[in-house]
Write a protein that holds these residues in place. Structure first.
Motif, PDB file in Angstrom:
ATOM      1  N   MET A 511       0.813  -1.218   0.000  1.00 15.89           N
ATOM      2  CA  MET A 511       0.000   0.000   0.000  1.00 15.89           C
ATOM      3  C   MET A 511       0.847   1.270   0.000  1.00 15.89           C
ATOM      4  O   MET A 511       0.332   2.353  -0.272  1.00 15.89           O
ATOM      5  CB  MET A 511      -0.942   0.002   1.217  1.00 15.89           C
ATOM      6  CG  MET A 511      -1.977  -1.087   1.191  1.00 15.89           C
ATOM      7  SD  MET A 511      -3.123  -0.909  -0.202  1.00 15.89           S
ATOM      8  CE  MET A 511      -4.110   0.492   0.351  1.00 15.89           C
ATOM      9  N   VAL A 512       2.121   1.146   0.328  1.00 22.16           N
ATOM     10  CA  VAL A 512       2.998   2.322   0.329  1.00 22.16           C
ATOM     11  C   VAL A 512       3.552   2.569  -1.073  1.00 22.16           C
ATOM     12  O   VAL A 512       3.498   3.680  -1.599  1.00 22.16           O
ATOM     13  CB  VAL A 512       4.147   2.155   1.341  1.00 22.16           C
ATOM     14  CG1 VAL A 512       5.086   3.352   1.286  1.00 22.16           C
ATOM     15  CG2 VAL A 512       3.578   1.987   2.747  1.00 22.16           C
ATOM     16  N   THR A 513       4.065   1.514  -1.708  1.00 19.85           N
ATOM     17  CA  THR A 513       4.666   1.662  -3.039  1.00 19.85           C
ATOM     18  C   THR A 513       3.676   1.391  -4.160  1.00 19.85           C
ATOM     19  O   THR A 513       3.954   1.723  -5.320  1.00 19.85           O
ATOM     20  CB  THR A 513       5.844   0.694  -3.184  1.00 19.85           C
ATOM     21  OG1 THR A 513       5.342  -0.658  -3.153  1.00 19.85           O
ATOM     22  CG2 THR A 513       6.853   0.898  -2.069  1.00 19.85           C
ATOM     23  N   GLN A 514       2.545   0.779  -3.813  1.00 22.06           N
ATOM     24  CA  GLN A 514       1.520   0.351  -4.783  1.00 22.06           C
ATOM     25  C   GLN A 514       2.003  -0.802  -5.664  1.00 22.06           C
ATOM     26  O   GLN A 514       1.310  -1.197  -6.613  1.00 22.06           O
ATOM     27  CB  GLN A 514       1.058   1.521  -5.659  1.00 22.06           C
ATOM     28  CG  GLN A 514       0.370   2.638  -4.886  1.00 22.06           C
ATOM     29  CD  GLN A 514      -0.849   2.146  -4.108  1.00 22.06           C
ATOM     30  OE1 GLN A 514      -1.737   1.496  -4.674  1.00 22.06           O
ATOM     31  NE2 GLN A 514      -0.887   2.433  -2.817  1.00 22.06           N
ATOM     32  N   ALA A 515       3.157  -1.344  -5.374  1.00 24.54           N
ATOM     33  CA  ALA A 515       3.676  -2.467  -6.156  1.00 24.54           C
ATOM     34  C   ALA A 515       3.038  -3.776  -5.702  1.00 24.54           C
ATOM     35  O   ALA A 515       2.671  -3.931  -4.533  1.00 24.54           O
ATOM     36  CB  ALA A 515       5.188  -2.545  -6.013  1.00 24.54           C
ATOM     37  N   LEU A 516       2.910  -4.709  -6.651  1.00 22.03           N
ATOM     38  CA  LEU A 516       2.441  -6.042  -6.287  1.00 22.03           C
ATOM     39  C   LEU A 516       3.552  -6.758  -5.529  1.00 22.03           C
ATOM     40  O   LEU A 516       4.712  -6.768  -5.956  1.00 22.03           O
ATOM     41  CB  LEU A 516       2.055  -6.829  -7.531  1.00 22.03           C
ATOM     42  CG  LEU A 516       0.799  -6.352  -8.266  1.00 22.03           C
ATOM     43  CD1 LEU A 516       0.602  -7.154  -9.546  1.00 22.03           C
ATOM     44  CD2 LEU A 516      -0.419  -6.472  -7.365  1.00 22.03           C
ATOM     45  N   ALA A 517       3.193  -7.339  -4.402  1.00 21.06           N
ATOM     46  CA  ALA A 517       4.196  -8.031  -3.586  1.00 21.06           C
ATOM     47  C   ALA A 517       4.406  -9.440  -4.130  1.00 21.06           C
ATOM     48  O   ALA A 517       3.459 -10.080  -4.604  1.00 21.06           O
ATOM     49  CB  ALA A 517       3.741  -8.085  -2.142  1.00 21.06           C
ATOM     50  N   PRO A 518       5.631  -9.937  -4.068  1.00 17.47           N
ATOM     51  CA  PRO A 518       5.847 -11.341  -4.433  1.00 17.47           C
ATOM     52  C   PRO A 518       5.153 -12.233  -3.408  1.00 17.47           C
ATOM     53  O   PRO A 518       4.735 -11.779  -2.351  1.00 17.47           O
ATOM     54  CB  PRO A 518       7.369 -11.487  -4.350  1.00 17.47           C
ATOM     55  CG  PRO A 518       7.802 -10.428  -3.386  1.00 17.47           C
ATOM     56  CD  PRO A 518       6.854  -9.283  -3.593  1.00 17.47           C
ATOM     57  N   ASP A 519       5.022 -13.497  -3.748  1.00 13.23           N
ATOM     58  CA  ASP A 519       4.440 -14.418  -2.766  1.00 13.23           C
ATOM     59  C   ASP A 519       5.225 -14.312  -1.461  1.00 13.23           C
ATOM     60  O   ASP A 519       6.454 -14.419  -1.449  1.00 13.23           O
ATOM     61  CB  ASP A 519       4.493 -15.856  -3.285  1.00 13.23           C
ATOM     62  CG  ASP A 519       3.463 -16.102  -4.372  1.00 13.23           C
ATOM     63  OD1 ASP A 519       2.625 -15.197  -4.590  1.00 13.23           O
ATOM     64  OD2 ASP A 519       3.510 -17.166  -4.999  1.00 13.23           O
ATOM     65  N   LEU A 520       4.515 -14.101  -0.389  1.00 13.27           N
ATOM     66  CA  LEU A 520       5.161 -13.840   0.898  1.00 13.27           C
ATOM     67  C   LEU A 520       5.315 -15.140   1.681  1.00 13.27           C
ATOM     68  O   LEU A 520       4.333 -15.756   2.092  1.00 13.27           O
ATOM     69  CB  LEU A 520       4.322 -12.847   1.716  1.00 13.27           C
ATOM     70  CG  LEU A 520       4.116 -11.464   1.082  1.00 13.27           C
ATOM     71  CD1 LEU A 520       3.128 -10.635   1.893  1.00 13.27           C
ATOM     72  CD2 LEU A 520       5.442 -10.733   0.970  1.00 13.27           C
ATOM     73  N   LEU A 521       6.555 -15.548   1.856  1.00 13.51           N
ATOM     74  CA  LEU A 521       6.855 -16.693   2.706  1.00 13.51           C
ATOM     75  C   LEU A 521       7.970 -16.316   3.673  1.00 13.51           C
ATOM     76  O   LEU A 521       7.755 -16.225   4.872  1.00 13.51           O
ATOM     77  CB  LEU A 521       7.261 -17.910   1.877  1.00 13.51           C
ATOM     78  CG  LEU A 521       7.558 -19.179   2.689  1.00 13.51           C
ATOM     79  CD1 LEU A 521       6.335 -19.586   3.518  1.00 13.51           C
ATOM     80  CD2 LEU A 521       8.019 -20.315   1.802  1.00 13.51           C
ATOM     81  N   ASP A 522       9.150 -16.059   3.140  1.00 12.67           N
ATOM     82  CA  ASP A 522      10.246 -15.502   3.940  1.00 12.67           C
ATOM     83  C   ASP A 522      10.325 -14.011   3.650  1.00 12.67           C
ATOM     84  O   ASP A 522      10.547 -13.620   2.497  1.00 12.67           O
ATOM     85  CB  ASP A 522      11.573 -16.169   3.579  1.00 12.67           C
ATOM     86  CG  ASP A 522      11.583 -17.647   3.918  1.00 12.67           C
ATOM     87  OD1 ASP A 522      11.070 -18.007   4.991  1.00 12.67           O
ATOM     88  OD2 ASP A 522      12.092 -18.437   3.103  1.00 12.67           O
ATOM     89  N   LEU A 523      10.143 -13.212   4.669  1.00 11.34           N
ATOM     90  CA  LEU A 523      10.131 -11.762   4.489  1.00 11.34           C
ATOM     91  C   LEU A 523      11.319 -11.150   5.219  1.00 11.34           C
ATOM     92  O   LEU A 523      11.418 -11.213   6.450  1.00 11.34           O
ATOM     93  CB  LEU A 523       8.821 -11.172   5.024  1.00 11.34           C
ATOM     94  CG  LEU A 523       8.649  -9.657   4.904  1.00 11.34           C
ATOM     95  CD1 LEU A 523       8.699  -9.212   3.450  1.00 11.34           C
ATOM     96  CD2 LEU A 523       7.339  -9.217   5.563  1.00 11.34           C
ATOM     97  N   SER A 524      12.250 -10.579   4.461  1.00 11.44           N
ATOM     98  CA  SER A 524      13.412  -9.915   5.050  1.00 11.44           C
ATOM     99  C   SER A 524      13.065  -8.466   5.380  1.00 11.44           C
ATOM    100  O   SER A 524      12.481  -7.753   4.549  1.00 11.44           O
ATOM    101  CB  SER A 524      14.594  -9.952   4.069  1.00 11.44           C
ATOM    102  OG  SER A 524      15.005 -11.278   3.848  1.00 11.44           O
ATOM    103  N   LEU A 525      13.420  -8.063   6.576  1.00  6.37           N
ATOM    104  CA  LEU A 525      13.103  -6.712   7.049  1.00  6.37           C
ATOM    105  C   LEU A 525      14.382  -6.017   7.491  1.00  6.37           C
ATOM    106  O   LEU A 525      15.094  -6.493   8.382  1.00  6.37           O
ATOM    107  CB  LEU A 525      12.126  -6.779   8.233  1.00  6.37           C
ATOM    108  CG  LEU A 525      10.770  -7.429   7.973  1.00  6.37           C
ATOM    109  CD1 LEU A 525      10.071  -7.734   9.290  1.00  6.37           C
ATOM    110  CD2 LEU A 525       9.906  -6.517   7.109  1.00  6.37           C
ATOM    111  N   GLU A 526      14.682  -4.895   6.869  1.00  8.20           N
ATOM    112  CA  GLU A 526      15.810  -4.102   7.326  1.00  8.20           C
ATOM    113  C   GLU A 526      15.442  -3.452   8.664  1.00  8.20           C
ATOM    114  O   GLU A 526      14.309  -3.557   9.127  1.00  8.20           O
ATOM    115  CB  GLU A 526      16.191  -3.044   6.278  1.00  8.20           C
ATOM    116  CG  GLU A 526      15.109  -2.048   5.949  1.00  8.20           C
ATOM    117  CD  GLU A 526      14.157  -2.466   4.844  1.00  8.20           C
ATOM    118  OE1 GLU A 526      13.587  -1.563   4.202  1.00  8.20           O
ATOM    119  OE2 GLU A 526      13.951  -3.683   4.619  1.00  8.20           O
ATOM    120  N   GLY A 527      16.408  -2.807   9.291  1.00  5.64           N
ATOM    121  CA  GLY A 527      16.125  -2.148  10.561  1.00  5.64           C
ATOM    122  C   GLY A 527      15.025  -1.112  10.431  1.00  5.64           C
ATOM    123  O   GLY A 527      15.005  -0.327   9.479  1.00  5.64           O
TER     124      GLY A 527
END
Length: 540
Positions: A511-527
């Motif tokens: 919702m922030v970038t309006q981009a379609l997200a890839p299938d979410l399984l492993d989600l890496s999060l920066e600080g």
């Protein structure tokens, strides 16, 4: 039938002394709030909560009221000014609530002035008086401001009770005349056109019997004899009748009301609409909050009030240091992650003035910069313990309420655009870079993120009223949850991390970038990362 408009709403708390000064006396005023209503409308808030502007000696920031029916005209303005504020706010679609301070009055209130004259004065029983000597007080209870809850008054040789400072004697709610006076005053203010109240220290109005002995002085134990004591429900039910009659918005500062009890306070038949819980705001001696306690507390309050009841999520208020330094690491990135984490929870969120631009704590160099009474008390205590002035100042100010009371930073002009006079309290020197004007001009600012989050609450019922399911409850830094079609993930730490979903999440949009997200399984999060995903609806 009471309306539930507040479930889609966002509140904004104003500390008037520090918001905006229009008459150059260095103190914010009602006309300053009026001047900034367009700013609040543009932010998107639905109602404002104004801290006390009543007549007061200002011993405790206006929470020591000397006349319930009068405004502090010298500082804040007239009833005509207030009526103008209410009218203009309403014309913009915003409501106005004020503080209701009925646990105690100022010791300069006419009731107390009469009460202390003699033991048989008609107002004696408006307060709690007991026989006492310096060596034999009625009990061993201690006040929130330190020291005994009892102060001996020379005029009659008896002691009066106060859970806060000795300048704030507690009212005797057992006295029907006190309740009649308070209820009449509540009606009068609602008749003036305000839309409701934040009920200050409301869970303290009932006390345990005076022979209750405190066994432990750790944690919350010292406050047990005057925190949500049995019998308070009688008074709250009487309040409710008035609130319902006016369809008033009510939020209670109700420490001691547990998550198991809160639904009875805040469901459709409850006394009030919502509760500010105080559990998540504990801080250590370095001014830092424990993220695990914060996360666990938030989850417990959300889950225990899911079937019945309503929350009032918040990060800051006039009694707490700035969250960007308490839970965050001082960076705007951390302030953004914290904003997302709480603004999309279930409940009616509150924003405290300056929080939306990431205002920070103040670096105190002298006790003369401090106004908060309890901070000055603590400073003197630390000096008496033998600490140096520098060490005492640090210990006293690390969690001072004054951090959040420094004047609002509107722009980079002199005194941050707050006043053309001498500010009543020090202004944070970082106003040159951190101010509303700069935030408005920056599309990537904290301010514009808050606007976006408020828009989501207004636009989507899943966010305003939907259920909530927490994910990764044991993760040390990630606060994540689902709200209907929404998935919110926040990393409340500067340390990168990865979370793994139990099953892949398909067809989500960022919702922030309006981009379609890839299938979410492993989600890496920066600080300090955050993600706001929404499930795409299948098209036919």
């Amino acid at each position: 039938m009471k309306s539930n408009w507040f479930k889609q709403a966002v509140g904004y708390q104003i500390y008037p002394k520090s918001f905006r000064d229009t008459n150059d006396d260095g103190i914010g005023d009602i006309n300053g709030i009026i001047e900034k209503l367009p700013y609040l409308k543009d932010l998107g808030v639905d109602f404002i909560w104004i801290n006390p502007i009543y007549k007061s000696p200002q011993f405790d920031g206006g929470y020591d009221i000397s006349d319930y029916y009068a405004l502090d005209e010298d500082r804040f303005g007239t009833m005509a000014d207030l009526q103008n504020l209410i009218m203009q706010a309403h014309s913009m679609g915003m409501k106005v609530i004020m503080d209701l301070v009925v646990n105690h009055t100022s010791n300069q209130h006419p009731w107390f002035i009469e009460s202390r004259k003699s033991k048989d004065n008609p107002y004696r029983d408006y307060y709690h008086w007991q026989p006492a000597t310096p060596d034999h007080l009625p009990n061993n209870w201690i006040s929130f401001f330190g020291g005994s809850t009892w102060t001996i008054d020379d005029a009659t040789g008896e002691a009066y009770f106060h859970v806060f400072a000795k300048e704030q004697p507690d009212l005797n709610w057992h006295n029907p005349k006190v309740r009649e006076e308070i209820y009449a005053m509540v009606r009068w203010w609602l008749e003036q056109g305000i839309d409701g109240f934040r009920l200050d220290a409301i869970s303290h109005i009932e006390k345990a019997p005076w022979d209750f002995e405190i066994k432990s002085f750790k944690d919350n134990d010292p406050w047990e004899p005057f925190m949500n004591v049995a019998g308070i429900e009688v008074y709250m039910a009487e309040f409710k009748k008035i609130f319902d009659e006016f369809d008033a918005l009510t939020v209670g500062e109700a420490s001691g009301v547990s998550t198991k009890e809160a639904p009875n306070w805040t469901d459709d038949q409850g006394y009030i609409d919502m509760i500010f819980e105080l559990e998540h705001s504990d801080k250590d001696d370095e001014g830092k909050a424990d993220l695990k306690i914060f996360k666990d507390t938030i989850m417990r309050w959300q889950e225990d009030l899911l079937a019945r009841g309503w929350n009032a999520p918040y990060l800051e208020n006039h009694d707490q240091p700035r969250v960007i330094d308490v839970l965050g690491d001082g960076t705007e990135t951390s302030a953004k992650a914290l904003a997302v984490a709480y603004m999309l929870l279930r409940g009616t969120p509150f924003i405290y003035q300056g929080q939306e631009i990431g205002m920070t704590n103040f670096n105190y160099t002298n006790i003369s910069q401090v106004d908060a009474t309890d901070t000055i008390y603590l400073y003197n205590e630390k000096l008496a313990e033998g600490l140096s002035k520098t060490a005492a100042l640090k210990a006293a100010t690390v969690n001072s309420r004054d951090h959040s009371r420094t004047p609002m930073q509107w722009d980079a002009t002199e005194n941050a655009g707050f006043t053309n006079g001498k500010p009543w309290l020090v202004i944070n020197p970082n106003y040159l870079e951190k101010n509303v004007a700069a935030a408005q001009a920056n599309p990537d600012s904290i301010l514009n993120l808050y606007k976006f989050l408020i828009q989501l609450r207004h636009e989507y019922q899943d966010i305003s009223e939907g259920n909530i399911t927490f994910l990764f409850p044991e993760h040390p830094t990630v606060l994540a949850y689902e709200r209907g079609e929404f998935l919110i993930v926040t990393n409340l730490s500067a340390t990168p991390t990865t979370v793994t979903f139990e099953r892949p999440r398909h067809d989500y949009q960022d919702m922030v970038t309006q981009a379609l997200a890839p299938d979410l399984l492993d989600l890496s999060l920066e600080g300090w990362a955050y993600r706001i995903y929404k499930k795409n609806k299948k098209t036919a």
